[in-house]
Design an enzyme around this catalytic site. Structure first.
Site, short mmCIF file in Angstrom:
data_model
loop_
_atom_site.label_atom_id
_atom_site.label_comp_id
_atom_site.label_asym_id
_atom_site.label_seq_id
_atom_site.Cartn_x
_atom_site.Cartn_y
_atom_site.Cartn_z
CG HIS A 1 0.96 -4.42 8.32
ND1 HIS A 1 0.63 -3.15 7.92
CD2 HIS A 1 1.17 -4.33 9.65
CE1 HIS A 1 0.64 -2.34 8.97
NE2 HIS A 1 0.97 -3.03 10.04
CE LYS B 1 -1.68 1.75 4.03
NZ LYS B 1 -0.93 2.32 5.15
CD GLU C 1 -0.11 4.31 14.30
OE1 GLU C 1 1.00 3.82 14.05
OE2 GLU C 1 -0.75 4.98 13.48
CE LYS D 1 0.56 8.05 11.61
NZ LYS D 1 0.85 6.63 11.83
CG ASP E 1 -1.58 5.93 6.96
OD1 ASP E 1 -0.93 5.29 6.11
OD2 ASP E 1 -1.25 5.99 8.17
CE LYS F 1 -0.94 -5.23 13.12
NZ LYS F 1 0.30 -4.86 13.79
CG HIS G 1 -4.27 -1.04 8.49
ND1 HIS G 1 -3.79 -1.89 7.52
CD2 HIS G 1 -3.29 -0.12 8.67
CE1 HIS G 1 -2.57 -1.51 7.15
NE2 HIS G 1 -2.25 -0.43 7.83
C1 BG6 Z 1 0.66 1.55 8.29
C2 BG6 Z 1 0.36 3.03 8.27
O1 BG6 Z 1 -0.05 0.89 7.27
O2 BG6 Z 1 0.28 1.01 9.54
C3 BG6 Z 1 1.11 3.71 9.40
O3 BG6 Z 1 0.77 3.57 7.03
C4 BG6 Z 1 0.81 3.06 10.72
O4 BG6 Z 1 0.80 5.10 9.45
C5 BG6 Z 1 1.00 1.55 10.64
O5 BG6 Z 1 1.69 3.61 11.68
C6 BG6 Z 1 0.52 0.87 11.90
O6 BG6 Z 1 0.91 -0.49 11.88
P1 BG6 Z 1 1.13 -1.31 13.23
O7 BG6 Z 1 1.38 -2.71 12.76
O8 BG6 Z 1 2.29 -0.70 13.92
O9 BG6 Z 1 -0.14 -1.16 14.02
#
Ligand code: BG6
Length: 488
Positions: A177, A147, A215, A338, A234, A181, A239
Site C-alpha cells: 500500500h 501481504k 510509528e 513501532k 513487516d 500513497k 515498504h
Molecule cells: C503495514 C504493517 O503494512 O503497514 C503495519 O503491517 C504498519 O505494521 C503499517 O503499521 C503502516 O502503514 P501506514 O500507511 O500507516 O504507514
C-alpha cells in the site's frame, strides 16, 4: 483528470471481506470511488466469509463502520454502496460451499471479475483451487493479494506457485500500500519531471540517503502476526525496500508497469548482501520498553504481547549500499520502528558539503538536504544555507524552502487503497509488485535474517516514545534527521 475516468463495470469478490482490513481500508476506498462516480450501480461487490450472517446483517455492519470511520459520511452514498454489496457465508476450505458464489457471479453477469484475497495466505491455495474447479477463473479474472506473502523466501515461493497455477502474472496484483500513497508516487514526478533534481541525483552530489518510517502505535491487536514477523519482515521487506527502489532506480524509458518494475528489480539485485561480519556493524535490531508518548504511559512490547518472553524486533536500522555506477559507496540508511516519538515518515537526501569554504570566518556550512515528507503533513523541504541579515560580516544558517504538497494541491489526498483498487479495475500493474521483485527482496532480507541467527545478533532495548537506537550504524559525520523539534 485520469482519476475521474469512467471505468468498466465489474464484480469484486472480497474473501475475508468482513475483516479488519476490509472495514478499515477497502470499503472506505470503495465508498469514495463510488461517490466520485468511478464505481457505478451496475457493478457488484460480493463479500465472502465463513461468519454466520445475512447480507442484511453485513450491510448494517458496513453502514455502522462507515459512519464511524469516514470524516464526513453521506448517507446516500453509504446506501448506494450497500445496495451493490451482498454477503455470502462460505466455508473457504469446503469446495461444495462455493456453489452459491458461482450462482451469484452468474447472476451478476460480469465478465470483469476481481478476486480480492484479504485472508491469511494459508487460504490462497484452497480458494484458488475451489474457484478454478467451479470454473470461476477466466482469462479476464484478476486477483489481488494482500501481504504478507509468506514469511521467508521458501514460503513466498510456495504461496506464489499456488497462485501461478491458476493465474498468469498479468492477472496478479500484489499490494504494497505504500506504492499507492500520493507522496510516494510524487517521488517519481519529483525525480523524472524536474531536470534540476535528476542532475544531482548521484554519488557525485549526494553524501547519504535516509529513509525513516516511524510509528507511534504499538502492535495493537495484531500480536500473533507481528510477533512472528517483526519489523524486518513487516516493514523493511516491502515498504522500505520499495521506497529505496523509487529513490535509487534509473529513469524507466516509459512509466509503464514492466519498465518501472524492471528498474526496481535492478536496484534490489544491486543491494549489497550482508555477511556475518558486516551484519553486526550495519544493522541494529531492538524492542521497545515502557515509556511515554504524548504524555501517555505506554506498555513495553513484552507487556503488549501478554508477557511472553519474545525476541522479536520492533525496531530496525540498517546501512546498505546499492552497488552500481550511480550509487557506488553511498550509504542508504533505513530505519523503522513501532512506539517511536511520533508517526512520521520521510526520505532525506543529504547532499555533499561545498568543496571549499570561501567565508573569512570559516563557520561550518551545513549540507543541503532535500526532505520528502511522506506522512503526516506531506511536504517537500529544501534545506539550504542563507545569510543572517545584518551588518558585521557573513553569518549564515540553514533555512528551509518548503513546498506544502497538500496545501498546494488544495484538496484531501485519496487513500492509497482508492488508487490501488482502481488501478486493478483499469488493469494497471505499475504500482504492484512483480514476482521477481518480491523474490529479490526476500533474497536480500535473508542475508540479514540468516546472519542475525548465525551471529546471535543482540536485541537492544529502547524506551517507547524515543527515536530508537539507530545511531550506531551511521558513518562518521552522518546523522539522522531529528524527529522532534525539526525545522517543520
Ligand atoms: C503495514 C504493517 O503494512 O503497514 C503495519 O503491517 C504498519 O505494521 C503499517 O503499521 C503502516 O502503514 P501506514 O500507511 O500507516 O504507514
Amino acid at each position: 483528470m485520469t482519476t475521474k475516468n469512467e471505468l468498466e463495470d465489474f464484480t469484486l469478490v472480497i474473501f475475508g471481506g468482513d475483516g479488519d482490513l476490509a472495514m478499515k481500508k477497502i470499503f472506505p476506498a470503495l465508498y469514495y470511488r463510488l461517490k466520485h462516480g468511478q464505481i457505478k450501480a451496475a457493478s457488484d461487490i460480493i463479500v465472502v466469509s465463513n461468519n454466520k450472517k445475512t447480507s442484511e446483517d453485513f450491510r448494517t455492519e458496513l453502514r455502522q463502520n462507515l459512519l464511524e470511520k469516514l470524516a464526513k459520511p453521506k448517507k446516500e452514498w453509504i446506501t448506494a454502496l450497500c445496495n451493490i454489496t451482498t454477503y455470502l457465508e462460505i466455508e473457504l476450505t469446503d469446495l461444495n460451499s462455493y456453489i452459491p458464489l458461482k450462482e451469484a457471479l452468474h447472476k451478476a453477469g460480469q465478465e470483469h471479475v476481481l478476486l480480492y484475497y484479504s485472508t491469511p495466505s494459508s487460504l490462497f491455495s484452497m480458494i484458488s483451487s475451489s474457484m478454478y474447479q467451479h470454473g470461476m477463473i477466466t482469462n479476464k479474472t484478476k486477483v489481488v493479494l494482500e501481504k504478507p506473502l509468506g514469511s521467508n523466501l521458501a514460503t513466498f515461493e510456495e504461496v506464489n506457485n499456488t497462485i501461478r497455477q491458476y493465474f498468469q502474472e498479468r492477472q496478479i496484483y500484489r499490494i504494497d500500500h505504500y506504492l499507492g500513497k500520493e507522496t510516494v508516487q510524487n517521488l517519481m514526478v519529483l525525480r523524472f519531471a524536474n531536470h534540476l533534481f535528476e542532475l544531482a541525483w548521484n554519488s557525485q552530489n549526494i553524501d547519504y540517503v535516509e529513509i525513516t518510517v516511524a510509528e507511534s502505535l504499538g502492535v495493537g491487536t495484531r500480536k500473533g502476526y507481528y510477533d512472528n514477523y517483526g519489523a524486518l519482515k513487516d516493514m523493511v521487506q516491502n515498504h522500505l525496500l520499495q521506497l529505496l527502489c523509487l529513490v535509487a532506480m534509473e529513469p524507466p524509458s516509459i512509466l509503464d508497469a514492466d519498465s518501472v518494475r524492471d528498474e526496481k528489480l535492478k536496484v534490489l539485485k544491486a543491494l549489497v548482501p550482508f555477511d556475518k561480519t558486516n551484519v553486526q556493524r550495519r544493522t541494529i535490531k531492538a524492542q521497545y520498553t515502557r515509556g511515554e508518548i504524548d504524555d501517555d504511559f505506554v506498555k513495553s512490547y513484552q507487556e503488549d504481547i501478554d508477557g511472553y518472553n519474545s525476541n522479536t524486533e520492533t525496531f530496525i536500522a540498517l546501512r546498505t549500499y546499492v552497488q552500481n555506477w550511480r550509487w557506488s559507496g553511498i550509504p542508504f540508511y533505513l530505519r523503522t520502528g513501532k512506539r517511536m516519538t511520533e508517526r512520521y515518515s520521510e526520505i532525506v537526501i543529504n547532499f555533499k558539503h561545498v568543496p571549499h569554504n570561501v567565508f573569512p570566518k570559516r563557520a561550518a556550512i551545513d549540507r543541503n538536504k532535500l526532505i520528502i515528507r511522506l506522512q503526516p503533513n506531506e511536504r517537500i523541504e529544501l534545506v539550504q544555507m542563507a545569510k543572517i541579515p545584518g551588518p558585521g560580516g557573513y553569518r549564515y544558517k540553514p533555512i528551509s524552502l518548503e513546498l506544502d504538497y497538500l496545501a498546494s494541491v488544495g484538496k484531501k489526498f485519496p487513500d492509497a487503497y482508492e488508487r490501488l483498487i482502481m488501478d486493478v479495475v483499469r488493469g494497471n500493474q505499475t504500482l504492484f509488485m512483480r514476482e521477481d521483485e518480491v523474490r529479490a527482496s526476500w533474497n536480500w532480507i535473508h542475508s540479514i535474517m540468516d546472519n542475525w541467527d548465525a551471529t546471535n545478533q543482540e536485541l537492544k532495548l529502547y524506551q517507547a516514545g524515543t527515536e530508537g537506537p539507530g545511531d550506531a550504524i551511521l558513518k562518521e559525520g552522518h546523522q539522522w534527521n531529528k524527529m522532534k523539534n525539526r525545522t517543520t
